[in-house]
Enzyme design. Structure first.
Site: not given
Lengths: 803, 378
Positions: A372-374, A376
Site C-alpha cells: 500500500g501507501s508506503t 509511494k
C-alpha cells in the site's frame, strides 16, 4: 531269596528278556563261584532272538505249567534277585565309573580345544567388539550473544535420572533423597524401586544441573544419571524469531540456529569407550579420542535492551489494535545492522514444540503482502531522481476519484483538489501517485523498483526469506504501473520495505541487512562481519529532498501521531486493503508506519506493520504509536529525548491530523501479484519426526498439513506454493526386512529386546547398527526383527520402548 | 581299628593346593562383583579366604575321625539332613528365585550340600549292611530309593533340579559298585527321567534353559543363551595361553556369577586352554586317587564311602565343566574347591577328609609317584 532263585531257574531260559540280562553280563564275565550258580544251564547269550514275544518258541511259553500269565512271570523274574559277587573283590564297576569320568573330561577338553584354539580368533573379535564402543563426544554448540555481549542462547546441562532397582541397596534412602529434592511423595519412588524386573526406569527427566547436584551424595550404581546438553534461551520469548531454535540433539531447526547451524554445531569428537557387561563405562581404562571441535560463538547486531523495548511496544500495539499479527524491525540504515526484530505472536524457543505454526512464523521475512501507501515513498524517489517531478509541481487529485482505463476507479479517502507533489505524499493521495507514475517510463520504473529490492531477496542472514512479487513490465496492464506506484499489484516482505526505506535514509545507497557481526572460533580467533554496500539506487540529492518531504508527513501529514519534541522524524504511513476471497476487503487491512530519525542524518529506522487490526486500521493510528514508543525509548537511552516529551504527547490520544488514503475500489480487473514464491528453498526435513519437521517448516512460513499418523518424514512435497504435505514412513520398515540380495553387504540385526534403552544404544554402537529410539524404558519391540539382515550402509534399527 | 598308615599325602596336597589356588581365581573373578556388592574389590576375596581356612581345618579334622564310627549312625545323619531340607523350605531365604539357604546365626548354609554327604554315608552303610542280599528288591533296593527319593524331592522343591539329579546319581553310583542289579537302576532311572521331565516342564525357566541349550532362540531364551555365549567368549578370548592373570574382562558382568558357577570360564580366559585343561587333569587325578582308595578300602563300607565321595566331587566338577564349555544346559552346580561359596567348599573339603581317613586303612596303596601329576600351580 532262595525261592526266587528256584523259580528263576525253573522258568524257561528262552523267556528271559534280553534287555535285563545284558547289563549284568559284564559281571558274569569276571567269573566267580556264585556266578556259576547264577548261570543256569542252557541259558545262552548267543540266542538273543529267543525272546518269548518274538522268538519261535513263543507258543510254548504261553503253555507253561502253573498257568501263570506271561506278564506275571515277567514281573516275578524282574524282582528275582540274582546271586551277587563279592563286592570287595570285583573292581570292574569301579573302573567303569572311572572310565565314564575320564571320557567326560576328554569331551570337555575336546570342546575347550575347539573353542579356545580353533575358534580363538573369531571369539576374540567378538569379545573385543563387546568390550569397546564408539561414543561420539558431542561438540559444544556455539553461544549466541547480543551486541553488548549478553548471552542469548547457550547450553545448559540437564540430567536424566533412571533406576535399576536391583542395583540399589539402600532403597529407602534413595527414595527419601529423591522425594526431598523433587517434592514428590516417597511412595512414588518406592513404587519404582520395587519393580526389580526392569533395569532401567526413568524417574526424572530434564533436571537442571544445579538441582541434580543435590543428589550427588547418592553413590549407588543403580541410580543412573545421563547428562545431556540442552539449548537454553536465556530470555525465553525474547528474540525468538531471530534466534530460532535447535532440536534436543543439537540440530538447528529455525532462525540463526538453522542459518548458522554448521558453524554453531562444530564437529563431534569420537572416543573409544571400554564397557562392562551391564553397559556401564569402565572407569579405569584409557582410550583413544578424537576431541570434538566446539562450535563458533556468534555475536549478533541485536541489542537485547532494544529488542525488549521493541517487543513490548509491539505487543502492546497488537493488543491495542486487536491485530492478527504485528511486525517490527529496528535497524541502522547506515550499516544495515538489524538492531531488533520482533513478530507477534511469538513463542518460547525453550518450548518450541508447543508453539503453533502461527507463532513460529518469522513474518518479517516470510510474509509478503501488498504494502500500500508506503510504496509511494519509492515512487516519489524514482520521480525525483528521474527529474520527472519537482516537490512543488502541481497535480490534480480529481476530487478523490479518478476513473482510469478499463473503467476502474482510484479513490482517496478525502476529496482533494489540486495538490503539490509534496502534499500528495504528506496526504498520501492515491490519485496523485497514479498520475505521478504516468510520467515515468515503465522499464525504468521497474528497474528502480528492482534496485530498491522489490522482488529481490534482501540477503539477510536468516533462513526462509521470500522475495515477494513484482511482475515484469511486459506483463503489465495499462494500469499496472499506477497500482504499483501506491503499493498494489505487487508484494513485498517487511524486511524488503525496511531496506528500501533504509536506502533513502542512507542518502541513496542500499546496504545489505545483517544480524551476525562477529564470529569467534574455539581458538579465540575473531572474524568481524563488515557492513556491505549493495548499490546506489538514487542520488544523494534526491534522497535528501525526499527525506525533507517525508518530514512533512510526520509534521503535518498522515503521520503526525509519531511527532516527538526535539527530534525530526521522516516517515510514511501505509494502509492497504488485503485481497481476501477474490476482492479487496473492507475488514482486513495492512497498517504500517516506516520512519527514521534524526532526519538530518538518520541513525535509526523503525518499521512497524500490523496485519488485520480490528480496532482501527489506519497506519497512522495503529502502527505509528508503536513506532513512537520505540523511538522515544531509543532517544531516552541516548539521552536525546527532551525531558517533557512524553508528558506532552500521551500515546493514548494520538490521532493523525489527516487520515490517510489507502482504499482503492476496483471495478475493472487487476493483475494479482504472485501469491507465493515457489522457488524458495525448503529446509530438508527428511528423517525428522513429524512434529519436529512441522515446527521447522512452520518457522520458515510453510503451512504443513498435519497427518494424524505418526512417523518419520520420508519425503516432504510441496503443493500450491507454501503448503507442504509429508509422506511419512511408518515405523515399520518393510523394505528393510525384505529378503536382501548380496549377503556380503548385509549386517545381522542383534537382539535388543528387554535391554534398557541406554544399553541398547551402546550395544547398537558396538554392533555397527544405527539405533532410532521411540519411547523410553526397556526395549519392547524392535524393527527389523533380530536376526534379520539389513543393508550395512544404512543399518537402522528402530527400537520401541515400553514407556 | 587302628590305621595302618598315614593318609594319602598326594591327595591332601592336591586338594589343599586347589583351595589355595582358588584364592587367586576368586580374587580376579570376583573383583567387579565385589566392588558392586562390598564396595571394595577384595571384599569377596576376604570372605572366601575365611572359608578356605575353614575348609582346610574341616579336611584335617575329618582326616582324624575314624570313618567306621559313622557306619551305625548314618540313619540319624540322614534324618538330620532331611530335617534341614524341610526347614529350608519353610524358613530358608530366597536367593535368585530359589530357597536354598538356611540361616544359621551369622552364617547361612545350603543343606543340599550336607545332604549329599549324609546320603553317601547312609547309602554306603546300607549297601554294606545288605551286601548279602543286595539283589533283593524289597529289602535292599527299595529302602535306599526311598531315602534318596525323599531327599531328592525336597531338594527339587527348592527348586534345585540339578542337585536332586546329583543325589540320584550318587545313590545309583554307590549301588552300581555295590553290585546292585542294573535292571532296578535302569527302570527306576527311566521312571525318574520321565517324572523329572514332566517336572521340568512345570517350571517355565527350566523349559527356557533347555530350549536355549538346544539352540531354540526366542525372546525368552536369548538371555539364557547369553550366559553360554559369554562363557564361550571368555574361553575363546583366552586362547591357548590365556589373557593373563587378573586380565579377565568377562568378569565385568558379562558372565553371570563369574566367581561362582562360571569361574571355570574365567580360568579358561585368564590361563587359556593350557590352564583349563590342567585343572581338569587335577580333577582326574583326584578321581583316580579316590577310586584307588575305594578299591583298596578294608571293608565294604569304606569302599562305598570312598567311592561315593569320589563321584560326588567328580560329578560336580564334570557337570560344571560341561556347563562352562557349553556341552550342557546351564545348571547351578559350583566347581568343587574352586568356586566362591562357603557351604559347598567346606563340605567338599570335609568329604575329602573322610576320604583321607579311609586311605589310612587301605591295604595296599599303589605308589603315588607313578600317577601323581605335577602339583605346581600357576
Amino acid at each position: 531269596m532262595r525261592s526266587y532263585e528256584k523259580g528263576y531257574s525253573t522258568a524257561s531260559p528262552l523267556e528271559r528278556p534280553t534287555g535285563v540280562r545284558t547289563p549284568s553280563s559284564f559281571a558274569r564275565e569276571r567269573s566267580s563261584e556264585t556266578e556259576q550258580e547264577y548261570r543256569a544251564p542252557g541259558r545262552n547269550r548267543t540266542q538273543p532272538d529267543s525272546h518269548p514275544r518274538y522268538g519261535p518258541q513263543a507258543e510254548s511259553a504261553v503253555s507253561m505249567p502253573k498257568g501263570k500269565q506271561w506278564h506275571q512271570r515277567w514281573i516275578e523274574r524282574f524282582f528275582a534277585s540274582p546271586a551277587t559277587k563279592d563286592p570287595m573283590s570285583s573292581n570292574g564297576r569301579l573302573y567303569i565309573v572311572l572310565a565314564v569320568f575320564l571320557i567326560g573330561f576328554c569331551a570337555v577338553i575336546g570342546k575347550l580345544f575347539k573353542v579356545q584354539v580353533i575358534e580363538h580368533e573369531a571369539l576374540s573379535e567378538q569379545a573385543a567388539s563387546q568390550y569397546q564402543m564408539q561414543v561420539t563426544v558431542p561438540a559444544r554448540r556455539g553461544v549466541l550473544r547480543d551486541r553488548n555481549g549478553v548471552i542469548l542462547a547457550s547450553n545448559a546441562f540437564v540430567v536424566k535420572f533412571a533406576f535399576d532397582p536391583e542395583e540399589i541397596k539402600n532403597k529407602t534412602a534413595v527414595a527419601a533423597a529423591f522425594s526431598s529434592v523433587f517434592g514428590k511423595p516417597k511412595e512414588y519412588y518406592e513404587g519404582f524401586l520395587k519393580d526389580t524386573s526392569r533395569h532401567y526406569i526413568v524417574v526424572e527427566r530434564e533436571v537442571p544441573q544445579e538441582i541434580a547436584a543435590k543428589l550427588d551424595g547418592i553413590k549407588e550404581r543403580g541410580v543412573m544419571r545421563e547428562t545431556d546438553e540442552r539449548r537454553h534461551y536465556a530470555f525465553g520469548t525474547k528474540g525468538s524469531h531471530i534466534l530460532g531454535f535447535a532440536s534436543k540433539d543439537g540440530r538447528g531447526l529455525a532462525g540463526l540456529e538453522l542459518y548458522y547451524d554448521k558453524m554453531l554445531r562444530g564437529t563431534d569428537g569420537v572416543s573409544i569407550m571400554q564397557r562392562d557387561g551391564k553397559g556401564f563405562r569402565r572407569p579405569d581404562v584409557d582410550y583413544d579420542q578424537v576431541p570434538p571441535t566446539n562450535g563458533d560463538d556468534l555475536t549478533l547486531t541485536i541489542d537485547e535492551g532494544l529488542q525488549a523495548v521493541t517487543e513490548n511496544a509491539l505487543r502492546a500495539g497488537v493488543e491495542r489494535a486487536n491485530a492478527e499479527a504485528g511486525i517490527a524491525i529496528v535497524l541502522n540504515p547506515r550499516t544495515g545492522e538489524i538492531l531488533s526484530l520482533a513478530n507477534m505472536p511469538d513463542f518460547n524457543p525453550n518450548d518450541f514444540f508447543s508453539a503453533s505454526n502461527d507463532m513460529l512464523r518469522n513474518r518479517a521475512i516470510t510474509d509478503a503482502f501488498e504494502p500500500g501507501s508506503t510504496m509511494k515513498v519509492l515512487t516519489a524517489a524514482i520521480a525525483l531522481n528521474e527529474g520527472a517531478w519537482k516537490p512543488e509541481d502541481k497535480i490534480d487529485a480529481q476530487g478523490g476519484t479518478w476513473v482510469i482505463e478499463g473503467g476502474a476507479k482510484i479513490k482517496d479517502t478525502h476529496e482533494y483538489g489540486v495538490l503539490t507533489f509534496r502534499q500528495a505524499l504528506e496526504k498520501s493521495s492515491n490519485v496523485c501517485f497514479a498520475k505521478i507514475s504516468d510520467k515515468l517510463e515503465r522499464r525504468r520504473f521497474y528497474k528502480y523498483m528492482r534496485d530498491f529490492g522489490m522482488s529481490v531477496l534482501s540477503g539477510i542472514d536468516l533462513p526462509g526469506e521470500i522475495k515477494g512479487s513484482l511482475h515484469k513490465p511486459d506483463k503489465w496492464s495499462v494500469n499496472s504501473k499506477r497500482y504499483v506506484a501506491f503499493g498494489y499489484e505487487m508484494t513485498a516482505t517487511p524486511i524488503q520495505l525496511a531496506m528500501a526505506y533504509a536506502t533513502i535514509a542512507n542518502f541513496g545507497v542500499m546496504m545489505k541487512p545483517y544480524i551476525i557481526s562477529k564470529r569467534t572460533n574455539i581458538k579465540g580467533e575473531v572474524t568481524e562481519i563488515h557492513p556491505q554496500e549493495i548499490r546506489r539506487v538514487v542520488s544523494e540529492e534526491s534522497a535528501k529532498t525526499l527525506i525533507d518531504i517525508m518530514r512533512g508527513v510526520v509534521d503535518s501529514g498522515t503521520g503526525t501521531s509519531t511527532k516527538i519534541k526535539g527530534i525530526h522524524i521522516a516517515g510514511k504511513t501505509g494502509t492497504a486493503q488485503q485481497y481476501v476471497g477474490g476482492h479487496y476487503s473492507k475488514e482486513h487491512y495492512t497498517s504500517s508506519f516506516i520512519g527514521f530519525f534524526p532526519a538530518e542524518k538518520p541513525e535509526y529506522e523503525i518499521l512497524v506493520i500490523m496485519r488485520s487490526p480490528k480496532n482501527g486500521y489506519y497506519g497512522g493510528t495503529v502502527s505509528a504509536p508503536v513506532f513512537k514508543e520505540i523511538a522515544m525509548s531509543i532517544l531516552e537511552q541516548s539521552g536525546k529525548l527532551a525531558p517533557d516529551a512524553r508528558a506532552q504527547m500521551p500515546l493514548a490520544s494520538t490521532t493523525p491530523a489527516i487520515e490517510e488514503g489507502g482504499a482503492i475500489e476496483i471495478e475493472g480487473t487487476i493483475l494479482r501479484p504472485r501469491e507465493r514464491d515457489d522457488d524458495r528453498e525448503m529446509p530438508d526435513v527428511r528423517g525428522l519426526t513429524q512434529d519436529v519437521a512441522r515446527s521447522t517448516l512452520a518457522a520458515q512460513g510453510f503451512i504443513v498439513l498435519k497427518s494424524a499418523q505418526n512417523g518419520i518424514v520420508e519425503r516432504a512435497t510441496r503443493f500450491g506454493g507454501d503448503s507442504v504435505r509429508f509422506i511419512l514412513r511408518a515405523p515399520a520398515l518393510d523394505e528393510e526386512t525384505e529378503k536382501p540380495k548380496g549377503e556380503s553387504q548385509l549386517v545381522e540385526v542383534p537382539d535388543f529386546r528387554h535391554m534398557p534403552m541406554a544399553r541398547a544404544m551402546k550395544f547398537g554402537a558396538a554392533s555397527n547398527v544405527r539405533i532410532r529410539l521411540i519411547g523410553e524404558g526397556n526395549v519392547e519391540k524392535q524393527l527389523p526383527e533380530p536376526g534379520a539382515k539389513v543393508d550395512a550402509k544404512n543399518p537402522i534399527v528402530t527400537l520401541f520402548g515400553d514407556e | 581299628m587302628k590305621p595302618r598308615k598315614t593318609a594319602d599325602i598326594s591327595l591332601f596336597l592336591t586338594v589343599t593346593g586347589l583351595l589355595l589356588a582358588s584364592l587367586a581365581f576368586v580374587y580376579t573373578a570376583s573383583a567387579s562383583f565385589s566392588v558392586a556388592k562390598t564396595a571394595t574389590s577384595e571384599g569377596m576375596l576376604f570372605k572366601h579366604a575365611t572359608k578356605v581356612i575353614l575348609a582346610i581345618i574341616a579336611m584335617l579334622a575329618f582326616t582324624k575321625i575314624d570313618y567306621h564310627k559313622y557306619q551305625s549312625h548314618t540313619k540319624w545323619l540322614m534324618l538330620l539332613a532331611i530335617a534341614f531340607l524341610g526347614a529350608v523350605l519353610v524358613i530358608g531365604h530366597t536367593e535368585l528365585g530359589a530357597k536354598r539357604w538356611l540361616p544359621l546365626g551369622p552364617f547361612s548354609f545350603q543343606p543340599s550340600e550336607f545332604v549329599k554327604i549324609a546320603l553317601v554315608l547312609h547309602i554306603a552303610s546300607l549297601c554294606a549292611a545288605k551286601k548279602e542280599f543286595i539283589g533283593d528288591f524289597k529289602r535292599s533296593f527299595l529302602p535306599m530309593m526311598i531315602w534318596t527319593g525323599v531327599a531328592a524331592v525336597l531338594i527339587a522343591r527348592q527348586p534345585n533340579m540339578s542337585n536332586a539329579a546329583v543325589l540320584m546319581l550318587l545313590t545309583f553310583g554307590i549301588m552300581f559298585v555295590a553290585q546292585m542289579p542294573i535292571k532296578y537302576m535302569m527302570s527306576t532311572g527311566m521312571i525318574a527321567i520321565l517324572g523329572g521331565g514332566i517336572y521340568l516342564m512345570t517350571a517355565w525357566y527350566r523349559v527356557q534353559r533347555i530350549l536355549a541349550f538346544m539352540g531354540h532362540d526366542n525372546e525368552h531364551t536369548s538371555r539364557i543363551g547369553y550366559q553360554t555365549t559369554q562363557a564361550m567368549i571368555a574361553l575363546g578370548n583366552g586362547g591357548l595361553f590365556g589373557v593373563g592373570i587378573g586380565q579377565s574382562r568377562q568378569r565385568d558382568f558379562y558372565l553371570p556369577e563369574s566367581y561362582g558357577d562360571f569361574i571355570y570360564s574365567v580360568i579358561g580366559e585368564e590361563y587359556g586352554f593350557i590352564g583349563a585343561a590342567f585343572l581338569l587333569i587335577i580333577f582326574a587325578f583326584i578321581i583316580i586317587r579316590g577310586i584307588q582308595i575305594a578299591k583298596h578300602a578294608p571293608d565294604p563300607f569304606g569302599r562305598y564311602v570312598a567311592f561315593g565321595i569320589t563321584i560326588m566331587l567328580g560329578v560336580n566338577a564334570l557337570i560344571n565343566a560341561l556347563v562352562n564349555s557349553g556341552l550342557m544346559p546351564v545348571t547351578g552346580l559350583p566347581m568343587p574347591f574352586v568356586s566362591y561359596g562357603g557351604t559347598s567348599m567346606i563340605f567338599s573339603a570335609a568329604a575329602v577328609g573322610i576320604l583321607l581317613n579311609i586311605s589310612k586303612y587301605t591295604e595296599t596303596l599303589p605308589n603315588p609317584k607313578k600317577i601323581r601329576p605335577s602339583l605346581r600351580f600357576s
